[in-house]
Design a protein around this motif. Structure first.
Motif, PDB file in Angstrom:
ATOM      1  N   LEU A   1      -4.906 -18.073  -2.423  1.00 42.41           N
ATOM      2  CA  LEU A   1      -5.374 -16.719  -2.741  1.00 42.41           C
ATOM      3  C   LEU A   1      -5.221 -15.827  -1.520  1.00 42.41           C
ATOM      4  O   LEU A   1      -5.699 -16.164  -0.438  1.00 42.41           O
ATOM      5  N   ILE A   2      -4.541 -14.705  -1.695  1.00 49.08           N
ATOM      6  CA  ILE A   2      -4.385 -13.715  -0.624  1.00 49.08           C
ATOM      7  C   ILE A   2      -5.041 -12.419  -1.082  1.00 49.08           C
ATOM      8  O   ILE A   2      -4.575 -11.782  -2.031  1.00 49.08           O
ATOM      9  N   GLU A   3      -6.139 -12.071  -0.440  1.00 47.84           N
ATOM     10  CA  GLU A   3      -6.828 -10.822  -0.764  1.00 47.84           C
ATOM     11  C   GLU A   3      -6.286  -9.711   0.129  1.00 47.84           C
ATOM     12  O   GLU A   3      -6.210  -9.860   1.349  1.00 47.84           O
ATOM     13  N   VAL A   4      -5.929  -8.606  -0.498  1.00 47.83           N
ATOM     14  CA  VAL A   4      -5.435  -7.436   0.227  1.00 47.83           C
ATOM     15  C   VAL A   4      -6.600  -6.441   0.281  1.00 47.83           C
ATOM     16  O   VAL A   4      -6.953  -5.837  -0.732  1.00 47.83           O
TER      17      VAL A   4
ATOM     18  N   ALA B   1       0.850  -1.194   0.000  1.00 48.95           N
ATOM     19  CA  ALA B   1       0.000   0.000   0.000  1.00 48.95           C
ATOM     20  C   ALA B   1       0.886   1.244   0.000  1.00 48.95           C
ATOM     21  O   ALA B   1       1.776   1.369   0.838  1.00 48.95           O
ATOM     22  N   ARG B   2       0.655   2.123  -0.958  1.00 42.60           N
ATOM     23  CA  ARG B   2       1.405   3.382  -0.989  1.00 42.60           C
ATOM     24  C   ARG B   2       0.831   4.364   0.029  1.00 42.60           C
ATOM     25  O   ARG B   2       1.534   5.245   0.526  1.00 42.60           O
ATOM     26  N   ARG B   3      -0.438   4.188   0.343  1.00 41.63           N
ATOM     27  CA  ARG B   3      -1.106   5.073   1.298  1.00 41.63           C
ATOM     28  C   ARG B   3      -2.214   4.283   1.967  1.00 41.63           C
ATOM     29  O   ARG B   3      -2.807   3.396   1.367  1.00 41.63           O
ATOM     30  N   GLY B   4      -2.495   4.600   3.231  1.00 46.60           N
ATOM     31  CA  GLY B   4      -3.547   3.901   3.945  1.00 46.60           C
ATOM     32  C   GLY B   4      -3.084   2.565   4.505  1.00 46.60           C
ATOM     33  O   GLY B   4      -1.928   2.159   4.344  1.00 46.60           O
ATOM     34  N   ASN B   5      -3.997   1.873   5.169  1.00 41.53           N
ATOM     35  CA  ASN B   5      -3.700   0.578   5.784  1.00 41.53           C
ATOM     36  C   ASN B   5      -4.538  -0.517   5.139  1.00 41.53           C
ATOM     37  O   ASN B   5      -5.632  -0.257   4.606  1.00 41.53           O
ATOM     38  N   VAL B   6      -4.032  -1.735   5.186  1.00 44.01           N
ATOM     39  CA  VAL B   6      -4.728  -2.876   4.601  1.00 44.01           C
ATOM     40  C   VAL B   6      -4.701  -4.046   5.569  1.00 44.01           C
ATOM     41  O   VAL B   6      -3.942  -4.054   6.538  1.00 44.01           O
ATOM     42  N   ARG B   7      -5.552  -5.014   5.303  1.00 40.92           N
ATOM     43  CA  ARG B   7      -5.480  -6.293   6.003  1.00 40.92           C
ATOM     44  C   ARG B   7      -5.427  -7.390   4.929  1.00 40.92           C
ATOM     45  O   ARG B   7      -5.973  -7.226   3.835  1.00 40.92           O
ATOM     46  N   ARG B   8      -4.768  -8.488   5.249  1.00 39.24           N
ATOM     47  CA  ARG B   8      -4.588  -9.567   4.287  1.00 39.24           C
ATOM     48  C   ARG B   8      -5.390 -10.780   4.732  1.00 39.24           C
ATOM     49  O   ARG B   8      -5.281 -11.218   5.880  1.00 39.24           O
ATOM     50  N   GLU B   9      -6.194 -11.293   3.815  1.00 41.77           N
ATOM     51  CA  GLU B   9      -7.034 -12.453   4.094  1.00 41.77           C
ATOM     52  C   GLU B   9      -6.609 -13.592   3.177  1.00 41.77           C
ATOM     53  O   GLU B   9      -6.769 -13.513   1.956  1.00 41.77           O
ATOM     54  N   ARG B  10      -6.045 -14.636   3.772  1.00 42.88           N
ATOM     55  CA  ARG B  10      -5.571 -15.785   2.990  1.00 42.88           C
ATOM     56  C   ARG B  10      -6.617 -16.887   2.993  1.00 42.88           C
ATOM     57  O   ARG B  10      -7.136 -17.269   4.042  1.00 42.88           O
ATOM     58  N   THR B  11      -6.909 -17.404   1.796  1.00 40.94           N
ATOM     59  CA  THR B  11      -7.732 -18.591   1.645  1.00 40.94           C
ATOM     60  C   THR B  11      -7.023 -19.500   0.666  1.00 40.94           C
ATOM     61  O   THR B  11      -7.072 -19.293  -0.551  1.00 40.94           O
ATOM     62  N   GLY B  12      -6.333 -20.493   1.183  1.00 40.12           N
ATOM     63  CA  GLY B  12      -5.557 -21.353   0.307  1.00 40.12           C
ATOM     64  C   GLY B  12      -4.419 -20.577  -0.337  1.00 40.12           C
ATOM     65  O   GLY B  12      -3.612 -19.936   0.332  1.00 40.12           O
TER      66      GLY B  12
END
Length: 280
Positions: free
Chosen positions: A36-39, A23-34
């Motif tokens: 696939l990692i969704e940011v 992330a260049r700006r702001g915060n994220v959370r990472r959700e892993r399912t197998g």
């Protein structure tokens, strides 16, 4: 794409990469399912500058007191003061970042894909939502599919879809550029005009092919989701019907009907076929 796939959607683009997305700006959370990692972007805190200044001041006061106590006890005062300043600055930066809307950094490798145009972004977001539906059905499909193989097939399908949509996005721009040649004030038999017309035909053919491929992948993911969900619903209905028959037999004396629940063998084959299409 590699074995893992990272996908993130911010307000202006979709980023799909085999490598972690920053992330260049702001915060994220990472959700892993197998694989696939969704940011997922975090909601901005909404804490303005005045609030951050107030919090920093409230934090600084006890730190200054602690620094004074340490200095009086013989501890090096400038180390204590420097540590306090560093802590306040770190908290300030963290709060300032949390207050910003998330923007993902542009990947610098050739394997990542960035989708800017609205139709391609919407298509991938829809596929990502359908993939979540597919994954939610896996616990109930235990024994029917191999979750490891299914996870790999689904992740590869999303990676292939990102490739196709990125290509279609480029073709969209190219077709728009070539469309302007039709209105150009040059003779119809000009070699430049003829070359542009031929390029436009090739671009249109590639555009249609990319569209067919994208629709096939999207259809496969959606079919797997619908097949699994339908099977689960029918199994729930079958369980409800069996419970109702047992209750009626006990309460009203109505004899139970053998094999009253719906035959799910056909649905089982449909689920397996849907996953075969997804892996193809």
């Amino acid at each position: 794409m590699g074995t893992e796939l990272h996908a993130g959607i911010d307000a202006g683009k979709v980023v799909v990469s085999p490598y972690p997305i920053k992330a260049r700006r702001g915060n994220v959370r990472r959700e892993r399912t197998g694989t696939l990692i969704e940011v997922v972007p975090r909601t901005p805190s909404g804490r303005g500058r005045e609030e951050r200044v107030t919090f920093a001041a409230r934090l600084a006061l006890p730190l200054l007191f602690v620094s004074a106590v340490l200095a009086a006890a013989g501890f090096n005062w400038w180390l204590a003061a420097g540590g306090s300043v560093a802590l306040v600055a770190a908290v300030w930066r963290r709060q300032a970042r949390a207050a910003q809307e998330t923007v993902f950094a542009m990947p610098r490798d050739d394997e990542s894909r960035v989708l800017w145009s609205v139709p391609e972004r919407a298509a991938f977001a829809g596929a990502l939502d359908a993939s979540r539906r597919v994954r939610r059905t896996w616990p109930a499909l235990n024994g029917m599919i191999d979750p490891v193989l299914a996870d790999g097939s689904l992740t590869r399908a999303l990676g292939e879809l990102a490739d196709v949509l990125a290509r279609r996005q480029e073709l969209r721009r190219l077709r728009a550029d070539l469309a302007g040649v039709r209105d150009a004030d040059i003779p119809g038999d000009s070699p430049a005009r003829l070359a542009a017309d031929a390029a436009r035909e090739r671009a249109d053919a590639a555009w249609r092919e990319a569209g067919h491929t994208a629709n096939r992948i999207l259809g496969s993911i959606d079919a797997a989701a619908r097949a699994g969900e339908s099977f689960i619903r029918e199994r729930q209905v079958a369980a409800t019907a069996r419970h109702a028959e047992r209750t009626l037999a006990r309460v009203a004396g109505v004899p139970a009907i053998a094999e009253s629940g719906p035959d799910l063998a056909g649905r089982t084959e449909a689920v397996i076929a849907a996953y075969r299409d997804l892996a193809a």
